[in-house]
Design a protein around this motif. Structure first.
Motif, PDB file in Angstrom:
ATOM      1  N   PRO A  73       0.809  -1.230   0.000  1.00  0.00           N
ATOM      2  CA  PRO A  73       0.000   0.000   0.000  1.00  0.00           C
ATOM      3  C   PRO A  73       0.836   1.272   0.000  1.00  0.00           C
ATOM      4  O   PRO A  73       0.441   2.272  -0.601  1.00  0.00           O
ATOM      5  N   ASN A  74       2.013   1.256   0.684  1.00  0.00           N
ATOM      6  CA  ASN A  74       2.795   2.488   0.774  1.00  0.00           C
ATOM      7  C   ASN A  74       3.383   2.883  -0.573  1.00  0.00           C
ATOM      8  O   ASN A  74       3.615   4.056  -0.851  1.00  0.00           O
ATOM      9  N   ARG A  75       3.621   1.911  -1.459  1.00  0.00           N
ATOM     10  CA  ARG A  75       4.154   2.202  -2.789  1.00  0.00           C
ATOM     11  C   ARG A  75       3.121   2.009  -3.895  1.00  0.00           C
ATOM     12  O   ARG A  75       3.398   2.291  -5.060  1.00  0.00           O
ATOM     13  N   LYS A  76       1.964   1.506  -3.553  1.00  0.00           N
ATOM     14  CA  LYS A  76       0.899   1.240  -4.528  1.00  0.00           C
ATOM     15  C   LYS A  76       1.429   0.376  -5.678  1.00  0.00           C
ATOM     16  O   LYS A  76       1.216   0.673  -6.859  1.00  0.00           O
ATOM     17  N   ASP A  77       2.129  -0.691  -5.305  1.00  0.00           N
ATOM     18  CA  ASP A  77       2.691  -1.581  -6.315  1.00  0.00           C
ATOM     19  C   ASP A  77       2.724  -3.007  -5.806  1.00  0.00           C
ATOM     20  O   ASP A  77       2.224  -3.308  -4.718  1.00  0.00           O
ATOM     21  N   PHE A  78       3.323  -3.889  -6.610  1.00  0.00           N
ATOM     22  CA  PHE A  78       3.439  -5.293  -6.264  1.00  0.00           C
ATOM     23  C   PHE A  78       4.912  -5.677  -6.196  1.00  0.00           C
ATOM     24  O   PHE A  78       5.731  -5.173  -6.978  1.00  0.00           O
ATOM     25  N   CYS A  79       5.245  -6.578  -5.267  1.00  0.00           N
ATOM     26  CA  CYS A  79       6.630  -6.999  -5.099  1.00  0.00           C
ATOM     27  C   CYS A  79       6.665  -8.467  -4.727  1.00  0.00           C
ATOM     28  O   CYS A  79       5.629  -9.116  -4.564  1.00  0.00           O
ATOM     29  N   GLY A  80       7.875  -9.012  -4.587  1.00  0.00           N
ATOM     30  CA  GLY A  80       8.032 -10.383  -4.133  1.00  0.00           C
ATOM     31  C   GLY A  80       8.469 -11.333  -5.228  1.00  0.00           C
ATOM     32  O   GLY A  80       8.803 -10.921  -6.355  1.00  0.00           O
ATOM     33  N   TYR A  81       8.467 -12.626  -4.920  1.00  0.00           N
ATOM     34  CA  TYR A  81       8.981 -13.641  -5.832  1.00  0.00           C
ATOM     35  C   TYR A  81       8.253 -13.628  -7.174  1.00  0.00           C
ATOM     36  O   TYR A  81       8.884 -13.694  -8.238  1.00  0.00           O
ATOM     37  N   MET A  82       6.922 -13.579  -7.147  1.00  0.00           N
ATOM     38  CA  MET A  82       6.153 -13.602  -8.394  1.00  0.00           C
ATOM     39  C   MET A  82       6.512 -12.415  -9.277  1.00  0.00           C
ATOM     40  O   MET A  82       6.644 -12.542 -10.503  1.00  0.00           O
ATOM     41  N   THR A  83       6.671 -11.247  -8.661  1.00  0.00           N
ATOM     42  CA  THR A  83       7.028 -10.037  -9.406  1.00  0.00           C
ATOM     43  C   THR A  83       8.396 -10.196 -10.052  1.00  0.00           C
ATOM     44  O   THR A  83       8.572  -9.947 -11.259  1.00  0.00           O
ATOM     45  N   GLU A  84       9.381 -10.595  -9.248  1.00  0.00           N
ATOM     46  CA  GLU A  84      10.749 -10.735  -9.748  1.00  0.00           C
ATOM     47  C   GLU A  84      10.847 -11.802 -10.833  1.00  0.00           C
ATOM     48  O   GLU A  84      11.539 -11.612 -11.848  1.00  0.00           O
ATOM     49  N   LYS A  85      10.153 -12.924 -10.643  1.00  0.00           N
ATOM     50  CA  LYS A  85      10.181 -14.010 -11.630  1.00  0.00           C
ATOM     51  C   LYS A  85       9.593 -13.550 -12.956  1.00  0.00           C
ATOM     52  O   LYS A  85      10.148 -13.846 -14.042  1.00  0.00           O
TER      53      LYS A  85
END
Length: 261
Positions: free
Chosen positions: A152-164
């Motif tokens: 929520p603080n960056r209004k984005d998505f992150c993590g393994y799925m994002t990086e992959k």
């Protein structure tokens, strides 16, 4: 009185974004003297807005997340828009782009949208982990939202799925923001997840363009994602000091200056 409150609000937003503000930074941001900056910090401490120590003021609660999209989007809007408009010239018809989730990159997506509406650009494809950017470009280009864990603080998505997902793609260009730059640590961001996303996008892109306004130079955030050697160009605004510009050139950074309207 109104000027004083306005100055306090500017510094408070900087504190919410970066955690600390030095006297020198306050002097540059507000175009005030050192004595005035120190008096400003003193007033803010008395009001409980920060804690002074050794030429700087810091947030009273160090556990607060330092990056907030809603705060960042209100800072240096004129400079960011100039950078965004200049960055459009780096895009060619048919390009496949990765756009990260910073506020300057979001303004760049708006400039891209204007270019697409005017048929200045066509047939671009965009990949992004930004919830905000998908809404800007969805009706004008082929846009792929890269999912993962929502922040929520960056209004984005992150993590393994994002990086992959980013790792499995190939981009003509990626456009990234940064939370700080120093000669010692290079380009930095406030969170490990953000740094990993930037590193992965850089590895997957033929060209890397960083979009950042003048006040990010000379300060370092928590995690480094590039020393600058793999950066094609940095686009900033014309408030960057000559001393800092010279330092960037001497580090081999290809700097492009966008003129404010």
């Amino acid at each position: 009185m109104k000027k004083t409150l306005a100055e306090e609000n500017v510094i408070l937003k900087e504190l919410q974004l970066n955690g600390t503000v030095t006297v020198k930074q306050a002097m540059e941001i507000l175009s005030i003297s050192e004595a005035t900056a120190r008096r400003l910090f003193s007033r803010m401490e008395e009001k409980g807005m920060g804690i002074r120590s050794h030429g700087k003021i810091s947030l009273p609660d160090s556990s607060l997340e330092f990056y907030r999209y809603d705060v960042s989007k209100e800072l240096y809007v004129k400079e960011k828009k100039a950078i965004a408009n200049h960055a459009v010239s780096f895009v060619k018809d048919g390009d496949v782009l990765f756009l990260d989730s910073g506020t300057t990159v979001c303004l760049f997506s708006m400039a891209l949208a204007d270019a697409l509406r005017q048929n200045i650009l066509k047939d671009i494809k965009v990949f992004t982990n930004s919830y905000m950017i998908i809404n800007v470009l969805n009706d004008l280009a082929t846009v792929n939202l890269i999912g993962g864990t929502y922040r929520p603080n960056r209004k984005d998505f992150c993590g393994y799925m994002t990086e992959k997902s980013i790792k499995d793609c190939h981009f003509d260009k990626c456009f990234l923001g940064t939370d700080g730059y120093t000669r010692e640590f290079g380009f930095t961001t406030t969170e490990f997840e953000s740094a990993k996303i930037c590193e992965t996008a850089i590895s997957s892109s033929d060209a890397v363009i960083i979009l950042t306004d003048f006040h990010k130079f000379g300060s370092s955030a928590l995690v480094s994602f590039s020393n600058g050697e793999n950066v094609t160009a940095v686009i900033t605004d014309n408030r960057l000091s000559q001393a800092k510009l010279k330092d960037l050139y001497s580090a081999g950074i290809n700097v492009k200056i966008a003129k404010n309207d």
